[in-house]
Enzyme design. Structure first.
Site, PDB file in Angstrom:
ATOM      1  N   THR A  13       0.827  -1.211   0.000  1.00 44.03           N
ATOM      2  CA  THR A  13       0.000   0.000   0.000  1.00 44.03           C
ATOM      3  C   THR A  13       0.860   1.259   0.000  1.00 44.03           C
ATOM      4  O   THR A  13       0.687   2.157  -0.846  1.00 44.03           O
ATOM      5  CB  THR A  13      -0.917   0.001   1.247  1.00 44.03           C
ATOM      6  OG1 THR A  13      -1.632  -1.229   1.274  1.00 44.03           O
ATOM      7  CG2 THR A  13      -1.878   1.161   1.245  1.00 44.03           C
ATOM      8  N   VAL A  14       1.811   1.333   0.919  1.00 44.62           N
ATOM      9  CA  VAL A  14       2.572   2.572   1.098  1.00 44.62           C
ATOM     10  C   VAL A  14       3.644   2.750   0.008  1.00 44.62           C
ATOM     11  O   VAL A  14       3.763   3.824  -0.592  1.00 44.62           O
ATOM     12  CB  VAL A  14       3.203   2.620   2.517  1.00 44.62           C
ATOM     13  CG1 VAL A  14       4.072   3.856   2.682  1.00 44.62           C
ATOM     14  CG2 VAL A  14       2.110   2.593   3.576  1.00 44.62           C
ATOM     15  N   GLU A 128       7.825  11.149   9.106  1.00 42.59           N
ATOM     16  CA  GLU A 128       6.477  11.711   9.255  1.00 42.59           C
ATOM     17  C   GLU A 128       5.395  10.642   9.177  1.00 42.59           C
ATOM     18  O   GLU A 128       4.397  10.682   9.903  1.00 42.59           O
ATOM     19  CB  GLU A 128       6.253  12.762   8.154  1.00 42.59           C
ATOM     20  CG  GLU A 128       4.958  13.522   8.257  1.00 42.59           C
ATOM     21  CD  GLU A 128       4.942  14.438   9.485  1.00 42.59           C
ATOM     22  OE1 GLU A 128       4.252  14.092  10.444  1.00 42.59           O
ATOM     23  OE2 GLU A 128       5.613  15.495   9.465  1.00 42.59           O
ATOM     24  N   VAL A 131       3.724   8.255  12.256  1.00 39.59           N
ATOM     25  CA  VAL A 131       2.706   8.661  13.239  1.00 39.59           C
ATOM     26  C   VAL A 131       1.572   9.376  12.529  1.00 39.59           C
ATOM     27  O   VAL A 131       1.795  10.385  11.861  1.00 39.59           O
ATOM     28  CB  VAL A 131       3.303   9.603  14.317  1.00 39.59           C
ATOM     29  CG1 VAL A 131       2.239   9.962  15.356  1.00 39.59           C
ATOM     30  CG2 VAL A 131       4.502   8.971  14.998  1.00 39.59           C
ATOM     31  N   ASP A 200      -0.438  -0.451  18.595  1.00 38.17           N
ATOM     32  CA  ASP A 200      -0.079   0.435  17.482  1.00 38.17           C
ATOM     33  C   ASP A 200      -0.036   1.894  17.968  1.00 38.17           C
ATOM     34  O   ASP A 200       0.924   2.626  17.685  1.00 38.17           O
ATOM     35  CB  ASP A 200      -1.098   0.254  16.348  1.00 38.17           C
ATOM     36  CG  ASP A 200      -0.812   1.186  15.185  1.00 38.17           C
ATOM     37  OD1 ASP A 200       0.147   0.932  14.429  1.00 38.17           O
ATOM     38  OD2 ASP A 200      -1.540   2.193  15.043  1.00 38.17           O
ATOM     39  N   LYS A 204       3.302   4.605  18.333  1.00 44.19           N
ATOM     40  CA  LYS A 204       3.329   5.967  17.786  1.00 44.19           C
ATOM     41  C   LYS A 204       3.586   6.986  18.906  1.00 44.19           C
ATOM     42  O   LYS A 204       4.289   7.981  18.719  1.00 44.19           O
ATOM     43  CB  LYS A 204       2.008   6.261  17.074  1.00 44.19           C
ATOM     44  CG  LYS A 204       1.820   5.412  15.816  1.00 44.19           C
ATOM     45  CD  LYS A 204       0.388   5.454  15.337  1.00 44.19           C
ATOM     46  CE  LYS A 204       0.179   4.694  14.055  1.00 44.19           C
ATOM     47  NZ  LYS A 204      -1.247   4.509  13.726  1.00 44.19           N
ATOM     48  N   GLY A 302      -3.564   4.981   4.723  1.00 46.64           N
ATOM     49  CA  GLY A 302      -3.981   4.911   3.329  1.00 46.64           C
ATOM     50  C   GLY A 302      -2.836   5.195   2.384  1.00 46.64           C
ATOM     51  O   GLY A 302      -1.844   5.834   2.763  1.00 46.64           O
TER      52      GLY A 302
END
Ligand SMILES: NC(=O)c1ccc[n+]([C@@H]2O[C@H](COP(=O)([O-])OP(=O)(O)OC[C@H]3O[C@@H](n4cnc5c(N)ncnc54)[C@H](OP(=O)(O)O)[C@@H]3O)[C@@H](O)[C@H]2O)c1
Length: 328
Positions: A13-14, A128, A131, A200, A204, A302
């Site tokens: 996804t990323v 960036e 988190v 999770d 963060k 996302g």
């Protein structure tokens, strides 16, 4: 034309989001930095997996191909888990490349060591995306720290938990039904335990603690509670009294100047900035000595929100390093 060569570790996804934005915003990035950014090589686990078509870029399952490539200036990391990501990034820093990571699990544990290593090797780290996905909280806190002191940070840092709590409140769904819906919509992982157990959000929070306070509390001393044991009737009863449950990660400096944290469900009243944060959004409140309180809200995950946070890191690094990045 001066160009910067990058590698992308991970093409899920990323990683795909980073690649797409680099293609789609090629001209804008060139205009803003003076450099063309070329993806030279992509690392995956399984080379035979079916993926979007990529022309003219080497796809490898061997990290040494990246390490041995003298052209690479910057490495994006979007693979999963502590290892081999930590080792790959340590080797990349040692080689003298800048790194940009989205890997919160790895960075919560190894971020402090990577930062020290990067300082020693005079390279930069962008994190960036570790988190709150697309919410620019790392840049915001970094900027605030230059003339102010952070006293406390509270966040809704896990979009899956917030989606589940929202659905349970609005529709009276059970935890299981809401989790199933989050998975069906692609918000929750196939194994959602880190999201719903609070781990999770905890990781963060530790990344934010390192940034804001220069250290993390002892992990064992931070109480971490997930949303997985919150009865649905408590959520709907609270809503009737105009209160909402949010999953809140909280870190502050105690009277001795040491960071203390908690992670867990909290009842939020109608005047609180978190009251209206529904669905998969994240939100972070930063309290500082001079500014008072500031709230940043946005998509916590996302392909495009997370990818764009990494591209913002890229542009920042290029601007900072313009003098030392030697055009290929
Ligand atoms: N998804 C989000 O919205 C989001 C937001 C913020 C941060 N993150 C973080 O970003 C990272 C990537 O997340 P994602 O959602 O993109 O994961 P994903 O869709 O599961 O993709 C992971 C990618 O990493 C590759 N990979 C996994 N292990 C590898 C290994 N040992 N060596 C080489 N490649 C390996 C996989 O290769 P194959 O394709 O061959 O399987 C895949 O391409 C994670 O650390 C995650 O916590 C994600």
């Amino acid at each position: 034309m001066p160009s910067i060569k990058v590698a992308i570790l991970g093409f899920g996804t990323v990683g795909e989001g980073v690649y797409r934005i680099l293609q789609e915003k090629r001209d804008e990035i060139k205009k803003s930095t003076g450099f063309t950014v070329e993806v030279e090589i992509i690392l995956v686990k399984d080379k035979n997996k079916k993926r979007m078509p990529i022309k003219g870029i080497q796809i490898t399952d061997n990290f040494q191909d990246i390490l041995n490539n003298p052209e690479i200036d910057i490495v994006f990391e979007a693979i999963v888990g502590e290892e081999p990501a930590y080792t790959y990034l340590s080797d990349t820093i040692e080689k003298g490349c800048h790194i940009i990571t989205a890997n919160k699990k790895m960075f919560a544990e190894h971020g402090p060591a990577l930062m020290k290593h990067a300082e020693f090797r005079n390279v930069q780290i962008g994190y960036e995306a570790t988190v709150a996905g697309g919410v620019p909280i790392i840049r915001t806190v970094t900027n605030l720290l230059s003339g102010d002191q952070v006293k406390r940070i509270q966040g809704i840092l896990n979009g899956t938990s917030n989606f589940i709590l929202t659905k349970m409140r609005k529709e009276g769904s059970s935890f299981k039904e809401a989790l199933f819906e989050a998975q069906r919509k692609g918000f929750a992982e196939a194994d959602p335990s880190d999201d719903v157990s609070g781990m999770d959000a905890f990781r963060k929070l530790m990344i934010l603690s390192s940034l804001a306070f220069g250290e993390q509390p002892d992990w064992d001393e931070v109480p971490v509670v997930g949303i997985d044991h919150l009865p649905s009737n408590e959520i709907t009863d609270a809503a009737k009294e105009d209160y909402r449950y949010r999953h809140v990660a909280d870190i502050w400096l105690d009277e001795k100047g040491e960071p203390q944290g908690t992670v867990g469900p909290a009842l939020i009243g109608a005047n609180h900035p978190f009251f209206n944060i529904d669905g998969v959004d994240n939100a972070v409140i930063v309290e500082t000595e001079y500014l008072g309180s500031l709230t940043v809200v946005g998509p916590g995950a996302g392909m495009y929100p997370t990818g764009s946070a990494m591209i913002a890191d890229l542009i920042h690094i290029i601007r900072q390093q313009e003098a030392v990045l030697i055009p290929n």
